[in-house]
Structure formats: C-alpha cells, structure tokens
Design a protein around this motif. Structure first.
Motif, PDB file in Angstrom:
ATOM      1  N   LEU A  89       0.821  -1.229  -0.351  1.00  0.00           N
ATOM      2  CA  LEU A  89      -0.114   0.080   0.458  1.00  0.00           C
ATOM      3  C   LEU A  89       0.668   1.135  -0.543  1.00  0.00           C
ATOM      4  CD1 LEU A  89      -3.266   0.453   1.509  1.00  0.00           C
ATOM      5  CD2 LEU A  89      -1.621   1.585   2.202  1.00  0.00           C
ATOM      6  N   TYR A 128      -5.486   3.857   2.562  1.00  0.00           N
ATOM      7  CA  TYR A 128      -4.170   4.373   2.274  1.00  0.00           C
ATOM      8  C   TYR A 128      -4.831   6.295   2.554  1.00  0.00           C
ATOM      9  CZ  TYR A 128      -6.943   5.341  -2.612  1.00  0.00           C
ATOM     10  OH  TYR A 128      -7.727   4.985  -2.942  1.00  0.00           O
ATOM     11  N   VAL A 156       1.904   5.130  -0.368  1.00  0.00           N
ATOM     12  CA  VAL A 156       1.074   6.734  -1.241  1.00  0.00           C
ATOM     13  C   VAL A 156       2.528   7.631  -1.622  1.00  0.00           C
ATOM     14  CG1 VAL A 156       0.239   9.335   0.300  1.00  0.00           C
ATOM     15  CG2 VAL A 156      -0.741   7.027   0.828  1.00  0.00           C
TER      16      VAL A 156
END
Length: 140
Positions: A21, A69, A23
């Motif tokens: 995951l 996220y 960002v």
C-alpha cells in the motif's frame, strides 16, 4: 556502527500474504527545522509512504477489512500536527511508529523531503524502513 551491506525490503509478497500500500507525494505544512529562520513558521514537507500490509484478497470489496491509504495519510497528518520537529529524521520515526501501531502493517518505508531546503536541489530529506513486531521475513 558500520554496515557492510544494505538489504532491500520487499513490500509485496504473495507467499507471505503481503500487499504493498502506498501514498506518493503527500504535501503537508509542518513546523520543522533547526535553524532560526525555520522556527515559528510552517513549511512544506513531502511524504512518500510505503506499507507492507496483510493481503487484501480475503476482504473482498469491504473497505473496513483493509488498511486504507487515506488512514495512512491522516495518521501522517496527525503526527505533523503534534508540534515542531527539529529533524526530518524524528518526523519520519514518529510517522513510522504511528503506522506500525496497526497490527496489519508489517513494515513501513517513510520518505520525508523538504523541497527547496538545499539551493540547486529539488529536495533534501531522509528515507527510513522499519519493521513491525510481527517479524515477517520481509524481503524481495
């Protein structure tokens, strides 16, 4: 302490039930810096967040069963909001600690950049990798 090698961390591994995951480029205004001109004012920091999380396949399409996220971004914002940080290193560590508090997060990589901190460079900062207490064998 001298290190003879650096071992990369793999964040997605089907054999271990891990997904990656992430960002990228999260910009936040932060109170950060050790120099007098950095005290008492906010400046932009840019964050990249990578998490090794439990494989989401068993969650189906249920948002409540996955690491989100948006949650990771909000946790980073909450850490930044706690006050002044002298060092990007400390900010990175505190974000990593906060994200690793979720037992579904097995490893984190946090990059904290200060755009424009060095004349002639896009940014300067630090990147750290921290492993959670679950001690999965996280590697490529």
């Amino acid at each position: 302490m001298s290190k003879s090698f650096v071992s990369p961390v793999g964040f997605a591994d089907a054999r271990q039930g891990l997904a990656h995951l992430f960002v990228r480029g999260l910009t936040i205004e932060a109170e950060i810096g050790v120099w007098a001109h950095e005290k008492g004012r906010r400046q932009i920091v840019r964050l990249d967040i990578d998490l090794a999380v439990d494989d989401p396949r068993s969650a189906g399409d249920d948002h409540g069963k996955v690491v989100c996220y948006e949650w990771a971004s909000n946790e980073a914002r909450a850490v930044v909001a706690t006050g002044h940080f002298n060092l990007v290193e400390r900010l990175a560590e505190e974000i990593a600690d906060r994200l690793l508090s979720d037992p579904r997060v097995h490893a984190v990589r946090i990059r904290v950049e200060k755009p424009g901190a060095i004349r002639g460079a896009d940014a300067a900062g630090i990147e750290i990798v921290r492993l959670g207490v679950t001690s999965l064998d996280v590697r490529p």
